[in-house]
Scaffold this active site. Structure first.
Site, short mmCIF file in Angstrom:
data_model
loop_
_atom_site.label_atom_id
_atom_site.label_comp_id
_atom_site.label_asym_id
_atom_site.label_seq_id
_atom_site.Cartn_x
_atom_site.Cartn_y
_atom_site.Cartn_z
N HIS A 121 0.82 -1.25 0.02
CA HIS A 121 0.05 0.06 0.03
C HIS A 121 1.00 1.15 -0.05
O HIS A 121 2.09 1.37 0.54
CB HIS A 121 -1.04 -0.10 1.44
CG HIS A 121 -2.06 1.05 1.51
ND1 HIS A 121 -1.57 2.32 1.81
CD2 HIS A 121 -3.24 0.92 1.12
CE1 HIS A 121 -2.73 2.96 1.92
NE2 HIS A 121 -3.86 2.24 1.43
N ASP A 198 3.30 -4.39 7.54
CA ASP A 198 1.99 -3.63 7.33
C ASP A 198 0.87 -4.79 7.66
O ASP A 198 0.47 -5.52 6.61
CB ASP A 198 1.91 -2.95 5.93
CG ASP A 198 0.41 -2.36 5.69
OD1 ASP A 198 -0.31 -2.50 6.47
OD2 ASP A 198 0.27 -2.02 4.56
N GLN A 201 -4.58 -4.90 7.09
CA GLN A 201 -5.64 -5.93 6.51
C GLN A 201 -5.57 -7.32 7.25
O GLN A 201 -6.56 -7.99 7.52
CB GLN A 201 -5.48 -6.20 4.97
CG GLN A 201 -5.53 -5.16 4.07
CD GLN A 201 -6.88 -4.73 4.08
OE1 GLN A 201 -7.81 -5.32 4.30
NE2 GLN A 201 -6.99 -3.25 3.85
N LYS A 224 -10.34 -0.55 10.78
CA LYS A 224 -10.57 -1.60 9.78
C LYS A 224 -10.81 -3.03 10.52
O LYS A 224 -11.09 -3.95 9.87
CB LYS A 224 -9.21 -1.90 8.94
CG LYS A 224 -8.99 -1.02 7.76
CD LYS A 224 -7.77 -1.33 6.89
CE LYS A 224 -7.16 -0.25 6.28
NZ LYS A 224 -7.92 0.53 5.12
N CYS A 364 -4.87 2.49 -3.51
CA CYS A 364 -3.82 3.13 -2.85
C CYS A 364 -2.44 2.09 -3.12
O CYS A 364 -1.72 2.12 -2.14
CB CYS A 364 -4.05 3.44 -1.53
SG CYS A 364 -5.19 4.63 -1.22
#
Lengths: 408, 149
Positions: A121, A198, A201, A224, A364
């Site tokens: 991302h 990251d 998600q 999220k 993104c």
């Protein structure tokens, strides 16, 4: 428990019509909806406990501080970290910027490399680009294979002494791909590189254990994972957090301030300049509690089930291309696709008329979009409140799009 | 709101077979337009003969609305004088303005009057998030014409 349909009534926003149809929310990879438990926790905090933290010598401030720090402990435990290894910030983006500006800026030099994946991302790309302008370090990218998984041979080839940090998404927000973070971390540690994960998600959708991953830094966002916007989490190994510089200065993060210099507060508070997102931390803790009550295994099972159903039904549509693994065992619930020559924005408009919310665009992740040769895709992404009939509605909407555009 | 109002036959035709979808030899003015949020892109090139557009190129990638708008616009401005184009731009902007006021009629002109094929884009007004798609080539055209001056 794979059928979580009963949970839908916990999410008040789902009980509404959009363009005359029941709202079908298929954009949870962008932001999730919030259950009453989270909304009420934030509401209750403002009604009963609101005060600034770590500064008031009065009861209300102490209560707020206790709840803020209890939230930290709860969130840390959710990813198997200690409370002292977890700093709150505005979200994954600011967490990754903290690592780039607090660690990268002071440790990278010309000739060094930052090894990222093409699946990242923008939040795990642009901060490194900004810092590279100061350090002279070079950005290098690991490509993906034809089956939308990370090209581990290329990774091994690129991983040489020049690499000082490896940035990897645990789960792609476009492809859904779950990356083998532990394997990557083991290889990176062999050559002394740090691993920055990251997990924006991953944390909402699968059980994440920072120790099992052996991540050096790991970032995720509350919004999220059923929590509020405006708060995220940076995990770091204790010894790294001790030596890392703060990216932001201000109140609350100092030990002492002289005219020319200052000393920092202890970890993790040195990374929390200014008044932190207090009510948001309370809301995030409520979200964690909600997810723990369901159980992350049940969350994952539900997602595997509904994603598998979506892949089957979407895969049966003629001229529909899915960008991502088709095997649910190594992917999450974000399903990106294109349909014939219909532009994803047109798909999104047509679906919106049926109350179906999907994302359209580059998500993104423009370097990834370019590598897929698909500048824009439509993306349906699922969470605990989605049911099979949501997928059926999506498929019906796509059939209408075919008719409108005259796709045979 | 009807999707049929948005996706008129003529729009899909221009989307699938865009006119003037080629570069112009040694253009006098070029401009690139982008909607970074949705990724629509269009490049407008103009070659002038005096104050008349002698050749126009409209090349891009994006949704049906942005690309059809570019194609229809290119067709409409080809061979027109700067004054005629200014009038076209003005009429197009009027057509794209959302009228919601019960109190007064903001635009007395019949929207889309004298715009030919472009009138097909009227339906976009009812889909406010898509207006910027239709506008993109026009904003880019204005920049290309400015660059040519």
């Amino acid at each position: 428990m794979t059928d979580l349909a009963d949970l839908r009534s916990d999410f008040p926003i789902l009980d509404q019509k959009m363009n005359g149809h029941p709202l079908i929310y298929l954009d949870s990879a962008s932001t999730s909806q919030k259950p009453n438990a989270v909304i009420d926790a934030i509401d209750d905090f403002y009604r009963t406990t609101n005060a600034n933290v770590h500064r008031g010598a009065y009861g209300l401030s102490n209560d707020a501080t206790d709840r803020y720090e209890a939230a930290r402990a709860r969130v840390a435990a959710f990813v198997n970290a200690d409370a002292g290894e977890v700093a709150f910030n505005r979200g994954t983006t600011s967490a990754l910027n903290q690592v780039a500006y607090g660690w990268g800026l002071y440790n990278l030099k010309p000739g060094d490399r930052v090894l990222l994946t093409l699946m990242e991302h923008h939040a795990n790309i642009v901060p490194w680009q900004l810092v590279s302008r100061h350090t002279g370090a070079e950005l290098v990218y690991v490509p993906h294979t034809g089956d939308y998984t990370l090209d581990l041979d290329a990774f091994t080839e690129l991983l040489d002494d020049r690499v000082k940090v490896v940035g990897v998404t645990a789960m792609s927000n476009v492809l859904g791909t779950i990356n083998p973070v532990r394997q990557i971390a083991d290889a990176a540690h062999q050559i002394g590189a740090l691993v920055v994960v990251d997990a924006a998600q991953a944390v909402p959708h699968v059980a994440v254990d920072v120790r099992a991953m052996d991540a050096d830094f790991l970032a995720f966002s509350a919004h999220k994972m059923l929590g509020p916007t405006g708060i995220g989490v940076l995990y770091g190994k204790a010894e790294l957090l001790e030596t890392m510089e703060p990216a932001e200065g201000g109140g609350e993060m100092i030990s002492d301030v002289q005219l020319d210099s200052s000393t920092w507060a202890a970890v993790p508070h040195k990374f929390e300049a200014g008044t932190p997102p207090i009510a948001e931390a309370i809301g995030l803790a409520a979200a964690v509690e909600y997810l723990e009550r369901i159980g992350m295994d049940a969350v994952r099972n539900h997602e595997v089930e509904i994603t598998g159903y979506a892949l089957d039904r979407l895969g049966a549509i003629d001229a529909l291309t899915i960008y991502g693994p088709t095997d649910t065992s190594n992917r999450g619930g974000a399903v990106s696709f294109t349909l014939a020559d219909i532009h994803p924005h047109d798909l999104a408009t047509i679906l919106d008329q049926r109350g179906i919310a999907v994302r359209a665009g580059h998500h993104c992740a423009r370097p990834l979009a370019r590598s897929l040769n698909a500048p824009a895709t439509a993306r349906a992404s699922f969470y605990i409140y989605n049911v099979r009939s949501d997928v059926d509605a999506l498929v019906d909407g796509l059939q209408e799009a075919r008719e409108i555009f005259g796709v045979a | 709101m009807s999707l049929n109002e948005l996706y008129r036959e003529v729009i899909l035709d221009h989307y699938r077979a865009p006119r003037h979808h080629q570069h112009v030899d040694s253009p006098d003015g070029t401009a690139e337009g982008k909607n970074p949020l949705c990724g629509d892109e269009v490049t407008i090139e103009v070659k002038l003969d005096g104050d008349v557009v002698a050749a126009v190129g409209a090349i891009g990638v994006g949704c049906s609305i942005s690309q059809a708008s570019a194609s229809m616009m290119a067709e409409a401005v080809d061979g027109k004088s700067r004054r005629q184009i200014d009038e076209l731009i003005r009429k197009f902007k009027v057509m794209m303005t959302i009228e919601e006021s019960d109190e007064q009629v903001v635009n007395t002109e019949r929207p889309g009057a004298a715009l030919g094929d472009l009138e097909a884009l009227q339906g976009v007004r009812k889909f406010p998030v898509r207006i910027k798609c239709a506008d993109l080539p026009w904003i880019t055209l204005e920049q290309a014409l400015e660059a040519a001056e």
